[in-house]
Design an enzyme around this catalytic site. Structure first.
Site, PDB file in Angstrom:
ATOM      1  N   HIS A  20       0.857  -1.192   0.000  1.00 18.31           N
ATOM      2  CA  HIS A  20       0.000   0.000   0.000  1.00 18.31           C
ATOM      3  C   HIS A  20       0.893   1.242   0.000  1.00 18.31           C
ATOM      4  O   HIS A  20       2.083   1.152   0.294  1.00 18.31           O
ATOM      5  CB  HIS A  20      -0.917   0.013   1.236  1.00 18.31           C
ATOM      6  N   HIS A  55       5.744   6.270  -1.260  1.00 18.09           N
ATOM      7  CA  HIS A  55       6.464   5.031  -1.531  1.00 18.09           C
ATOM      8  C   HIS A  55       5.618   3.822  -1.152  1.00 18.09           C
ATOM      9  O   HIS A  55       4.622   3.948  -0.436  1.00 18.09           O
ATOM     10  CB  HIS A  55       7.782   4.994  -0.748  1.00 18.09           C
TER      11      HIS A  55
END
Length: 180
Positions: free
Chosen positions: A37, A121
Site C-alpha cells: 500500500h 512510496h
C-alpha cells in the site's frame, strides 16, 4: 486500542509486478500482496471513540483520483542501518496534496499533525536489527534502480487497522472512501 493508518492500494497488476522483483536478499522480510500500500499517514494507537472520529473526518476528505506510477527504489535508514527497502511513487505532488488533506482531517479528529517530510512510496521489505547486509542491499538497489511500472490509478482512500503478531503485521481495511 486500534492501531490505524491511512493509505491507498495499488491495483493487482502493479502489486504483482512488485512481488516479481522481491528476490533473494539476505535478511529481507518481504511484504506480501496484502501488505502492499501507499501510506498517506500513520495514526498510531487510538481508543474506539477517537477511531470513529477519525473515520468521520476522513469521510469528508475530497480529492481527485490519483494517477501514479512506480519509478525507482530506495532505502530508509535508522541509526545508520538500512531498515526499509521501498519503491518510489511518482508524481509526488498529487500524493503530497492528499497527504496534507488527510493530515488536516486527522487534526480535526484530535490527531497531532505529521511534521515529517512526506515521501510517497510502497514498502517492499523490512530488515531486523543486525539482519541486513549493507553490500547486498546496495547491489539490490543498484540492480533495481530502473524499476518502473505503467501509470495506474489509486481510486480509494482507505483506513486500515494494523494487527501486530509473531509473523509480522496484518493489515485490515476498516473503511474505504472513493476519491472523486
Amino acid at each position: 486500542m486500534h492501531r490505524l493508518f491511512v493509505a491507498l492500494r495499488p491495483p493487482l497488476s502493479i502489486r504483482d509486478a512488485l512481488v516479481d522483483v522481491m528476490d533473494a536478499l539476505p535478511g529481507a522480510r518481504w511484504q506480501d500482496d496484502e501488505q502492499l500500500h501507499v501510506t498517506l499517514r500513520f495514526v498510531g494507537e487510538v481508543e474506539r471513540p477517537q477511531a470513529e472520529d477519525i473515520a468521520a473526518a476522513l469521510a469528508a476528505v475530497s480529492a481527485p483520483v490519483i494517477e501514479a506510477r512506480v519509478e525507482g527504489v530506495g532505502t530508509f535508514d535508522r541509526r545508520g542501518r538500512v531498515d526499509t527497502l521501498w519503491a518510489r511513487i511518482v508524481p509526488a505532488e498529487p500524493l503530497a496534496a492528499l497527504h496534507r488533506k488527510v493530515d488536516q482531517a486527522l487534526a480535526r479528529a484530535g490527531v497531532a499533525r505529521d511534521e515529517r517530510r512526506y515521501l510517497p512510496h510502497l514498502t517492499l521489505a523490512r530488515f531486523g536489527r543486525g539482519s541486513s547486509d549493507a553490500g547486498a542491499i546496495a547491489r539490490w538497489v543498484a540492480d533495481h534502480a530502473g524499476l518502473s511500472t505503467p501509470a495506474f490509478t489509486l481510486p480509494h482512500l482507505i483506513l486500515y487497522e494494523s494487527h501486530l503478531g509473531h509473523e509480522g503485521a496484518r493489515y485490515e481495511p476498516v473503511a474505504r472512501w472513493p476519491l472523486a
